[in-house]
Each structure stands twice: as C-alpha cells, then as structure tokens.
Design a protein around this motif. Sequence first.
Motif, mmCIF file in Angstrom:
data_model
loop_
_atom_site.group_PDB
_atom_site.id
_atom_site.type_symbol
_atom_site.label_atom_id
_atom_site.label_comp_id
_atom_site.label_asym_id
_atom_site.label_seq_id
_atom_site.Cartn_x
_atom_site.Cartn_y
_atom_site.Cartn_z
ATOM 1 N N ALA A 20 55.936 13.613 18.357
ATOM 2 C CA ALA A 20 55.455 12.256 18.072
ATOM 3 C C ALA A 20 54.110 12.273 17.353
ATOM 4 N N ASN A 21 53.324 13.311 17.535
ATOM 5 C CA ASN A 21 52.003 13.345 16.898
ATOM 6 C C ASN A 21 52.059 13.813 15.446
ATOM 7 N N ASP A 22 53.240 14.081 14.927
ATOM 8 C CA ASP A 22 53.388 14.533 13.543
ATOM 9 C C ASP A 22 54.283 13.561 12.779
ATOM 10 N N LEU A 23 53.961 12.275 12.873
ATOM 11 C CA LEU A 23 54.779 11.225 12.285
ATOM 12 C C LEU A 23 54.859 11.335 10.769
ATOM 13 N N HIS A 24 53.764 11.680 10.127
ATOM 14 C CA HIS A 24 53.738 11.759 8.666
ATOM 15 C C HIS A 24 54.759 12.785 8.157
ATOM 16 N N THR A 25 54.792 13.949 8.753
ATOM 17 C CA THR A 25 55.746 14.981 8.351
ATOM 18 C C THR A 25 57.174 14.545 8.663
ATOM 19 N N ALA A 26 57.372 13.879 9.791
ATOM 20 C CA ALA A 26 58.703 13.397 10.148
ATOM 21 C C ALA A 26 59.213 12.399 9.111
ATOM 22 N N TYR A 38 46.886 15.517 0.082
ATOM 23 C CA TYR A 38 46.101 15.071 1.228
ATOM 24 C C TYR A 38 47.034 14.659 2.352
ATOM 25 N N GLN A 39 46.742 15.110 3.557
ATOM 26 C CA GLN A 39 47.507 14.717 4.730
ATOM 27 C C GLN A 39 46.519 14.288 5.809
ATOM 28 N N PRO A 40 46.565 13.018 6.203
ATOM 29 C CA PRO A 40 45.610 12.542 7.198
ATOM 30 C C PRO A 40 45.855 13.198 8.558
#
Length: 73
Positions: free
Chosen positions: A19-25, A49-51
């Motif tokens: 759940a803490n890697d929503l951007h990659t998901a 850039y990846q927040p």
Amino acid sequence: MTRTADGYHLWSTSFDRPANDLHTALEDVAAAVGHRLQLKTPAASAHRYQPAPQAYAAYLQGRYLFDQAAPKS
C-alpha cells in the motif's frame, strides 16, 4: 475489461502491491492495460522524479480534505 456492446468479459488480472508504493502500482496497472491493448508506450526514463510515498499519501489526504470543504453544487 468488458466489451460494452454485449457485456462479454474480455480480460482481468489482479495486482498485489504494498500500500505504501501506490505510485509504482499505478504505473504497473497502466502498463498492463497498455500491453493488453497492444499500445506502444515510451520507455520509462531512469531519471524520472518519483515522490516519496509519504508525500504522495499526504497529497491525497489534502485533496480529500479540500474536496470535503468545497461547497456542493
């Protein structure tokens, strides 16, 4: 994915990500849909850039609270 003309089920899959890697998901889901639709997508840049996950979670929470405070029409 369902064909709207007749409701035929064309494709489905599941994604099991932290759940803490929503951007990659979200990127993985978009890539899977693009692949299934046979779309040509550009390669990901190595310097993209990846927040931080905490920053993105705070942004989403802020958007939610902002939307709650906005007057309903």
